[in-house]
Design a protein around this motif. Structure first.
Motif, PDB file in Angstrom:
ATOM      1  N   ASN A   1       0.821  -1.217   0.000  1.00  0.00           N
ATOM      2  CA  ASN A   1       0.000   0.000   0.000  1.00  0.00           C
ATOM      3  C   ASN A   1       0.852   1.263   0.000  1.00  0.00           C
ATOM      4  O   ASN A   1       0.431   2.324   0.447  1.00  0.00           O
ATOM      5  CB  ASN A   1      -0.970   0.018   1.193  1.00  0.00           C
ATOM      6  N   GLY A   2       2.075   1.149  -0.509  1.00  0.00           N
ATOM      7  CA  GLY A   2       2.998   2.278  -0.514  1.00  0.00           C
ATOM      8  C   GLY A   2       2.436   3.497  -1.228  1.00  0.00           C
ATOM      9  O   GLY A   2       1.612   3.393  -2.136  1.00  0.00           O
ATOM     10  N   SER A   3       2.901   4.662  -0.801  1.00  0.00           N
ATOM     11  CA  SER A   3       2.427   5.925  -1.367  1.00  0.00           C
ATOM     12  C   SER A   3       3.613   6.743  -1.872  1.00  0.00           C
ATOM     13  O   SER A   3       4.599   6.920  -1.142  1.00  0.00           O
ATOM     14  CB  SER A   3       1.677   6.727  -0.295  1.00  0.00           C
ATOM     15  N   PRO A   4       3.530   7.293  -3.100  1.00  0.00           N
ATOM     16  CA  PRO A   4       4.646   8.112  -3.603  1.00  0.00           C
ATOM     17  C   PRO A   4       4.836   9.393  -2.812  1.00  0.00           C
ATOM     18  O   PRO A   4       5.907  10.004  -2.865  1.00  0.00           O
ATOM     19  CB  PRO A   4       4.235   8.400  -5.053  1.00  0.00           C
ATOM     20  N   TRP A   5       3.818   9.811  -2.062  1.00  0.00           N
ATOM     21  CA  TRP A   5       3.930  11.048  -1.286  1.00  0.00           C
ATOM     22  C   TRP A   5       4.885  10.887  -0.112  1.00  0.00           C
ATOM     23  O   TRP A   5       5.298  11.890   0.503  1.00  0.00           O
ATOM     24  CB  TRP A   5       2.545  11.487  -0.804  1.00  0.00           C
ATOM     25  N   LEU A   6       5.278   9.651   0.191  1.00  0.00           N
ATOM     26  CA  LEU A   6       6.246   9.424   1.260  1.00  0.00           C
ATOM     27  C   LEU A   6       7.679   9.700   0.821  1.00  0.00           C
ATOM     28  O   LEU A   6       8.597   9.671   1.655  1.00  0.00           O
ATOM     29  CB  LEU A   6       6.144   7.981   1.760  1.00  0.00           C
TER      30      LEU A   6
ATOM     31  N   ASP B   1      -0.269   4.066   4.875  1.00  0.00           N
ATOM     32  CA  ASP B   1      -1.669   4.480   4.903  1.00  0.00           C
ATOM     33  C   ASP B   1      -1.786   5.964   5.236  1.00  0.00           C
ATOM     34  O   ASP B   1      -2.577   6.693   4.630  1.00  0.00           O
ATOM     35  CB  ASP B   1      -2.436   3.643   5.924  1.00  0.00           C
ATOM     36  N   ALA B   2      -0.984   6.417   6.195  1.00  0.00           N
ATOM     37  CA  ALA B   2      -0.996   7.834   6.564  1.00  0.00           C
ATOM     38  C   ALA B   2      -0.579   8.705   5.384  1.00  0.00           C
ATOM     39  O   ALA B   2      -1.190   9.744   5.109  1.00  0.00           O
ATOM     40  CB  ALA B   2      -0.073   8.074   7.755  1.00  0.00           C
ATOM     41  N   GLY B   3       0.464   8.286   4.666  1.00  0.00           N
ATOM     42  CA  GLY B   3       0.905   9.047   3.501  1.00  0.00           C
ATOM     43  C   GLY B   3      -0.151   9.125   2.427  1.00  0.00           C
ATOM     44  O   GLY B   3      -0.372  10.185   1.815  1.00  0.00           O
ATOM     45  N   GLY B   4      -0.842   8.010   2.184  1.00  0.00           N
ATOM     46  CA  GLY B   4      -1.900   8.000   1.183  1.00  0.00           C
ATOM     47  C   GLY B   4      -3.085   8.858   1.583  1.00  0.00           C
ATOM     48  O   GLY B   4      -3.725   9.477   0.732  1.00  0.00           O
ATOM     49  N   ARG B   5      -3.381   8.926   2.862  1.00  0.00           N
ATOM     50  CA  ARG B   5      -4.501   9.753   3.328  1.00  0.00           C
ATOM     51  C   ARG B   5      -4.244  11.234   3.070  1.00  0.00           C
ATOM     52  O   ARG B   5      -5.153  11.976   2.722  1.00  0.00           O
ATOM     53  CB  ARG B   5      -4.720   9.540   4.831  1.00  0.00           C
TER      54      ARG B   5
ATOM     55  N   PRO C   1      -0.948  14.804  -1.909  1.00  0.00           N
ATOM     56  CA  PRO C   1      -0.041  15.864  -2.366  1.00  0.00           C
ATOM     57  C   PRO C   1       0.232  16.893  -1.274  1.00  0.00           C
ATOM     58  O   PRO C   1      -0.648  17.250  -0.491  1.00  0.00           O
ATOM     59  CB  PRO C   1      -0.814  16.499  -3.532  1.00  0.00           C
ATOM     60  N   GLY C   2       1.468  17.339  -1.232  1.00  0.00           N
ATOM     61  CA  GLY C   2       1.857  18.339  -0.256  1.00  0.00           C
ATOM     62  C   GLY C   2       2.343  17.775   1.061  1.00  0.00           C
ATOM     63  O   GLY C   2       2.728  18.519   1.954  1.00  0.00           O
ATOM     64  N   LEU C   3       2.351  16.440   1.191  1.00  0.00           N
ATOM     65  CA  LEU C   3       2.776  15.810   2.428  1.00  0.00           C
ATOM     66  C   LEU C   3       4.223  16.162   2.757  1.00  0.00           C
ATOM     67  O   LEU C   3       5.101  16.128   1.889  1.00  0.00           O
ATOM     68  CB  LEU C   3       2.655  14.287   2.307  1.00  0.00           C
ATOM     69  N   THR C   4       4.488  16.497   4.008  1.00  0.00           N
ATOM     70  CA  THR C   4       5.853  16.563   4.534  1.00  0.00           C
ATOM     71  C   THR C   4       5.936  15.618   5.721  1.00  0.00           C
ATOM     72  O   THR C   4       4.920  15.214   6.293  1.00  0.00           O
ATOM     73  CB  THR C   4       6.234  17.992   4.975  1.00  0.00           C
ATOM     74  N   ALA C   5       7.153  15.282   6.101  1.00  0.00           N
ATOM     75  CA  ALA C   5       7.331  14.340   7.203  1.00  0.00           C
ATOM     76  C   ALA C   5       6.703  14.855   8.493  1.00  0.00           C
ATOM     77  O   ALA C   5       6.220  14.070   9.313  1.00  0.00           O
ATOM     78  CB  ALA C   5       8.813  14.060   7.414  1.00  0.00           C
TER      79      ALA C   5
END
Length: 272
Positions: A205-210, A246-250, A253-257
């Protein structure tokens, strides 16, 4: 034997607190920080460990970093140390310690890791504490055991296990875990969780936003926070990787650590 990592495999083993729980029962996590200009990674890992349920989280830092960290955290405690022996004394009462995120590519980091290995705390070894051992990996492997976890991305993995990835990621992760007698979390689009006994879970369930600076530090803190609560290390790593993705996918776009620890509460609520 490999399997897709799904919540059905580990959800029932998540360490939910009972009605009489107090902070010391919920696990004590330590995170080793770098110097005063390199404290952000440890703060990210510590906040993640706290969010995932560890009852007490303490950042262990060089003296010059103490005032910087203390002014930037609230519920996370701060203790400084001046030697590997002093670090080991601080860690003696902890259940798990994360070492590596911005810890520094110095012999001090190697000495600190070796000192922690004698404390009885489980270890989550990441970032600088992996890269430092390029060409001398046996020194790292010699202090690890089956309760410990290393969390390399492919570049770090290649430094520790040169040529092993040529046989494929899955075979490489399994063989690496067997060689070191500890868990391997090989990060990537499909992160792999490998145990020394040959078990392998594939996180899909990996997310590119990570793909953002500090994301791996948060993952190390999540793994450490679950292990500190006495969750089996293989299940803890599997759960942490899934929750992190899952958190990254939620968020998207715009996600930061910095966003990630705050998202874990919703992930946990849905899992419960």
């Amino acid at each position: 034997m490999s399997e897709t990592s799904e919540p059905t495999l580990w959800r029932d083993r998540l360490p939910w607190p009972g009605p009489d729980a107090h902070k010391h029962q919920r696990g004590r996590l330590g995170v080793v920080s770098g110097g005063m200009l390199n404290t952000g990674a440890a703060r990210l890992a510590a906040r993640a460990g706290l969010r995932v349920g560890a009852g007490l989280v303490r950042i262990l830092c060089p003296p010059d970093a103490g005032p910087v960290i203390a002014g930037a955290v609230e519920a996370v405690m701060v203790s400084d140390f001046e030697s590997p022996e002093a670090l080991a004394a601080l860690a003696a009462s902890l259940d798990c310690v994360v070492i590596g995120p911005a810890a520094g590519l110095t012999e001090a980091t190697a000495a600190n890791l070796k000192a922690l290995a004698g404390t009885g705390a489980s270890l989550v070894v990441d970032a600088d504490a992996l890269t430092l051992f390029k060409g001398r990996a046996g020194e790292l492997f010699g202090v690890l055991d089956g309760r410990d976890v290393i969390t390399p991305h492919e570049g770090e993995f290649e430094r520790l296990f040169p040529g092993l990835l040529a046989g494929g990621r899955e075979a490489a992760a399994v063989e690496a875990a067997r060689l070191i007698g500890a868990l391997v979390v090989l990060k990537g689009r499909e992160t792999l969780i490998a145990a020394p006994d040959g078990r392998l879970r594939i996180n899909r369930n990996g997310s590119p936003w990570l793909a953002t600076a500090g994301s791996g530090d948060v993952l190390a803190g999540l793994i450490g926070g679950l292990i500190a609560q006495k969750m089996d290390a293989f299940d803890a790593a599997s759960a942490a990787v899934w929750m992190h993705a899952d958190a990254g996918g939620r968020f998207g776009p715009g996600l930061t650590a910095e966003d990630l620890p705050g998202l874990i509460a919703a992930v946990l609520r849905d899992l419960r």
